[in-house]
Design an enzyme around this catalytic site. Structure first.
Site, PDB file in Angstrom:
ATOM      1  N   GLU A 132      35.694  68.218  20.123  1.00  0.00           N
ATOM      2  CA  GLU A 132      36.252  69.344  18.985  1.00  0.00           C
ATOM      3  C   GLU A 132      36.077  68.438  17.591  1.00  0.00           C
ATOM      4  O   GLU A 132      37.128  68.319  17.301  1.00  0.00           O
ATOM      5  CB  GLU A 132      37.658  69.516  19.616  1.00  0.00           C
ATOM      6  CG  GLU A 132      37.237  70.109  20.734  1.00  0.00           C
ATOM      7  CD  GLU A 132      38.660  70.529  21.183  1.00  0.00           C
ATOM      8  OE1 GLU A 132      39.926  70.347  20.696  1.00  0.00           O
ATOM      9  OE2 GLU A 132      38.849  71.725  22.776  1.00  0.00           O
ATOM     10  N   GLU A 134      33.012  75.247  29.411  1.00  0.00           N
ATOM     11  CA  GLU A 134      34.557  75.967  29.504  1.00  0.00           C
ATOM     12  C   GLU A 134      35.046  77.289  29.019  1.00  0.00           C
ATOM     13  O   GLU A 134      35.814  77.940  28.857  1.00  0.00           O
ATOM     14  CB  GLU A 134      35.966  75.158  28.205  1.00  0.00           C
ATOM     15  CG  GLU A 134      35.271  73.611  28.238  1.00  0.00           C
ATOM     16  CD  GLU A 134      36.225  73.017  27.382  1.00  0.00           C
ATOM     17  OE1 GLU A 134      37.122  73.141  27.280  1.00  0.00           O
ATOM     18  OE2 GLU A 134      35.857  71.490  26.590  1.00  0.00           O
TER      19      GLU A 134
HETATM   20  O1  G3I Z   1      49.631  67.533  36.314  1.00  0.00           O
HETATM   21  C1  G3I Z   1      50.430  66.600  35.051  1.00  0.00           C
HETATM   22  C2  G3I Z   1      52.836  67.064  36.319  1.00  0.00           C
HETATM   23  O2  G3I Z   1      52.199  66.301  37.160  1.00  0.00           O
HETATM   24  C3  G3I Z   1      53.795  66.149  34.466  1.00  0.00           C
HETATM   25  O3  G3I Z   1      54.960  66.671  35.427  1.00  0.00           O
HETATM   26  C4  G3I Z   1      52.854  67.016  33.800  1.00  0.00           C
HETATM   27  C5  G3I Z   1      53.874  66.846  32.395  1.00  0.00           C
HETATM   28  O4  G3I Z   1      54.010  65.274  32.033  1.00  0.00           O
HETATM   29  O5  G3I Z   1      51.714  67.024  33.236  1.00  0.00           O
HETATM   30  C6  G3I Z   1      50.664  67.196  33.351  1.00  0.00           C
HETATM   31  O6  G3I Z   1      49.097  67.158  33.927  1.00  0.00           O
HETATM   32  C7  G3I Z   1      49.310  68.161  32.625  1.00  0.00           C
HETATM   33  C8  G3I Z   1      47.512  68.788  32.776  1.00  0.00           C
HETATM   34  O7  G3I Z   1      47.025  69.875  31.307  1.00  0.00           O
HETATM   35  C9  G3I Z   1      47.638  69.145  34.106  1.00  0.00           C
HETATM   36  O8  G3I Z   1      49.010  70.678  34.118  1.00  0.00           O
HETATM   37  C10 G3I Z   1      49.025  67.189  31.081  1.00  0.00           C
HETATM   38  O9  G3I Z   1      49.919  66.829  31.221  1.00  0.00           O
HETATM   39  C11 G3I Z   1      48.267  68.162  30.022  1.00  0.00           C
HETATM   40  O10 G3I Z   1      48.238  67.288  29.270  1.00  0.00           O
HETATM   41  C12 G3I Z   1      46.589  68.813  30.885  1.00  0.00           C
HETATM   42  O11 G3I Z   1      46.324  69.940  29.680  1.00  0.00           O
HETATM   43  C13 G3I Z   1      45.019  70.329  29.706  1.00  0.00           C
HETATM   44  C14 G3I Z   1      44.363  69.827  27.838  1.00  0.00           C
HETATM   45  O12 G3I Z   1      43.394  70.203  28.198  1.00  0.00           O
HETATM   46  C15 G3I Z   1      44.715  68.327  27.863  1.00  0.00           C
HETATM   47  O13 G3I Z   1      44.019  67.437  28.253  1.00  0.00           O
HETATM   48  C16 G3I Z   1      44.844  71.228  30.358  1.00  0.00           C
HETATM   49  O14 G3I Z   1      45.164  71.631  32.003  1.00  0.00           O
HETATM   50  C17 G3I Z   1      43.358  71.303  30.586  1.00  0.00           C
HETATM   51  O15 G3I Z   1      43.226  72.976  30.349  1.00  0.00           O
HETATM   52  C18 G3I Z   1      42.665  71.129  28.186  1.00  0.00           C
HETATM   53  O16 G3I Z   1      41.573  72.240  28.751  1.00  0.00           O
HETATM   54  C19 G3I Z   1      40.541  71.915  26.697  1.00  0.00           C
HETATM   55  C20 G3I Z   1      39.439  71.132  26.741  1.00  0.00           C
HETATM   56  O17 G3I Z   1      39.590  69.487  27.457  1.00  0.00           O
HETATM   57  C21 G3I Z   1      39.012  70.846  25.607  1.00  0.00           C
HETATM   58  N1  G3I Z   1      38.535  72.140  24.919  1.00  0.00           N
HETATM   59  C22 G3I Z   1      40.497  73.127  25.357  1.00  0.00           C
HETATM   60  C23 G3I Z   1      40.809  73.448  26.628  1.00  0.00           C
HETATM   61  C24 G3I Z   1      41.854  74.009  26.912  1.00  0.00           C
HETATM   62  O18 G3I Z   1      43.030  72.908  25.607  1.00  0.00           O
END
Ligand code: G3I
Length: 361
Positions: free
Chosen positions: A166, A273
Site C-alpha cells: 500500500e 486479497e
Molecule cells: O488475534 C489477536 C487477539 O488474540 C488479540 O486479543 C487482539 C487484540 O490485540 O488482536 C488479535 O489479532 C488481530 C488480528 O487482525 C486477528 O483478528 C490484530 O490485532 C489485527 O491487527 C489484525 O488485523 C489484520 C490487519 O490486516 C492488520 O494486520 C486483519 O486481520 C487483516 O485482515 C488485515 O489485512 C489487510 C492486509 O494485510 C493489507 N490489505 C488490507 C487488509 C485489510 O485491512
C-alpha cells in the site's frame, strides 16, 4: 517498457468509464452460477495450474473442519497478519516467527505454498523501529536485518512476497509518507527493501501490493507510475499485487480494465486479497438479495478478467479469508458476507461463480 502517457490516459479513461454514476449502480446481468457446483463442489486448486490462495490465521488451523476445507480447496496460504511486523517484531527488537512457522508447516505438510505478506507497510510501525533513534545508517541496518531474517527464513518455502504494501495514498495519487520514507527516502526505501529481499531469496517474485486500483483511476495511475519508476531504476520487481477488496457494486468491466492496465509491463499479477462486500457502505446494492446475486456475478468478472491474462502473468488468485465469519470485514459490519464459504463452511453461489469461471464456464 516505457509507460506512455497514452497508457496512463487509457487507464484513467477505462476506469472513469466504469465509474460513471449510472455505471456504479451495477445491474443484475441475469447470469446465475451453476447450482451443481454447490451441490458437488470441486476443489478450486485442482481446476487451474496457478496458485489459488487463502488468507489464514495460525489459530484457525487447529479447527479440523477449517483445516480440511482450507487444505482441500487452496494451494497457497497467506498469513493474514502473523507474518507482519506487528506480530513478528517485538518491542525489544527481537523477532518471532512462531505463528508464521505454524502456517508454513501446515502448508508444507499439504503440498501448499506460503505467500509472504508483508514486509514493509506504512501501517505497521513497531515500537522497535519507532524508538530507534539511531542515525539513518543504524536504522537502515535494522531495516535490512529484518527483511533478511524474514525472507531468508522462508527461502524455498515462500513462493513470493508482498515487499511493499500500500505505497499509494487513498486520494491524490501520491506516494505515502511514512516512517520508512522519512528515514530512508521516498522510493529509496522501496528500492532498498526489494534489493535486500532479492539478496535473501533470489528466486522469489517480489511485489508491491495495493487496493482500490479497480475503482480509483488516479490511484491506479500513481501505482503504474511507481511500477514504471522502479523498473526503470532496475529494481528487482517481480510482480504486481492487486488486492481487490471490492463490493458487489463493482461495475462489469472494471476488473478487466484494471488488469489490462497492470498487464502492460509484462509482469506476473497476483489478485492478492479478493473479497466482495455485500455492504452498501462499501458500494454494494442496498437491496441484500440484489447484492447477493451481484456478488456471484462480480466474483465471476474478477476470475474471468484474471483468466484473460497471458498464462505467464497469472501469478495467483487469493481470497482474503476462508469463511464469511473469518473476514476482517465482519469487524466493520457484522452483516457482511464477502467470501466463498458461509460461516459453516458451506459453498455459496460466489463459490460456484469462481469454480465455473476457473473452468472457463
Ligand atoms: O488475534 C489477536 C487477539 O488474540 C488479540 O486479543 C487482539 C487484540 O490485540 O488482536 C488479535 O489479532 C488481530 C488480528 O487482525 C486477528 O483478528 C490484530 O490485532 C489485527 O491487527 C489484525 O488485523 C489484520 C490487519 O490486516 C492488520 O494486520 C486483519 O486481520 C487483516 O485482515 C488485515 O489485512 C489487510 C492486509 O494485510 C493489507 N490489505 C488490507 C487488509 C485489510 O485491512
Amino acid at each position: 517498457m516505457s509507460l506512455s502517457r497514452r497508457a496512463l490516459i487509457g487507464a484513467g479513461l477505462a476506469l472513469a468509464a466504469c465509474n460513471r454514476p449510472e455505471a456504479s449502480q451495477a445491474q443484475d446481468s441475469g447470469w446465475r452460477p451453476d447450482p451443481r457446483l454447490i451441490e458437488n463442489p470441486p476443489s478450486l486448486k485442482s481446476l487451474v495450474r496457478f496458485p489459488v490462495g487463502v488468507a489464514v490465521q495460525a489459530g484457525f488451523l487447529d479447527d479440523p473442519a477449517y483445516a480440511a476445507l482450507a487444505g482441500r480447496q487452496f494451494s497457497q496460504l497467506t498469513p493474514e497478519w502473523e507474518l507482519k511486523m506487528e506480530y513478528t517484531v517485538l518491542p525489544d527488537g527481537r523477532f518471532r516467527f512462531d505463528r508464521a512457522d505454524r502456517i508454513a508447516a501446515f502448508a508444507q505438510a499439504r503440498g501448499q505454498r506460503l505467500w509472504g505478506h508483508t514486509l514493509v507497510w506504512y501501517a505497521n510501525i513497531p515500537d522497535a523501529f519507532q524508538n530507534l533513534d539511531e542515525s539513518r545508517a543504524g536504522f537502515g541496518q535494522a531495516f535490512d536485518n529484518y527483511i533478511t531474517a524474514a525472507v531468508g527464513r522462508y527461502r524455498g518455502t515462500a513462493s513470493g512476497w508482498d515487499v511493499i504494501n500500500e505505497p499509494i495514498t487513498d486520494s491524490g495519487g501520491q506516494l505515502r509518507d511514512c516512517l520508512w520514507s522519512r528515514k530512508l527516502g521516498q522510493v529509496d526505501y522501496m528500492r532498498r527493501a526489494l534489493d535486500v529481499a532479492h539478496a535473501a531469496d533470489p528466486n522469489a517474485p517480489l511485489l508491491i501490493n495495493d487496493y482500490d486500483l479497480e475503482t480509483k483511476p488516479e490511484k491506479l495511475n500513481a501505482y503504474l507510475r511507481l511500477v514504471d519508476r522502479l523498473l526503470k531504476a532496475g529494481a528487482p520487481l517481480g510482480g504486481l499485487g492487486c488486492q481487490t477488496h471490492i463490493s458487489a457494486g463493482l461495475p462489469d468491466g472494471a476488473m478487466a480494465a484494471t488488469l489490462g492496465q497492470l498487464a502492460q509491463f509484462g509482469l506476473p499479477i497476483h489478485v492478492s486479497e479478493l473479497d466482495v462486500s455485500l455492504v452498501a457502505g462499501r458500494g454494494a446494492p442496498v437491496n441484500r438479495a440484489v447484492a447477493e446475486v451481484r456478488q456471484a456475478q462480480v466474483y465471476r468478472s474478477v476470475v474471468d478478467a484474471f483468466m484473460s491474462l497471458p498464462e505467464n502473468q497469472r501469478l495467483g488468485l487469493t481470497l482474503w479469508g476462508l469463511r464469511d465469519t473469518d473476514s476482517w470485514l465482519k469487524r466493520e459490519d457484522v452483516s457482511d458476507a464477502p467470501l466463498l464459504f458461509d460461516g459453516s463452511g458451506s459453498p455459496k453461489p460466489a463459490f460456484a461463480a469462481v469454480a465455473g469461471a476457473l473452468q472457463g464456464q
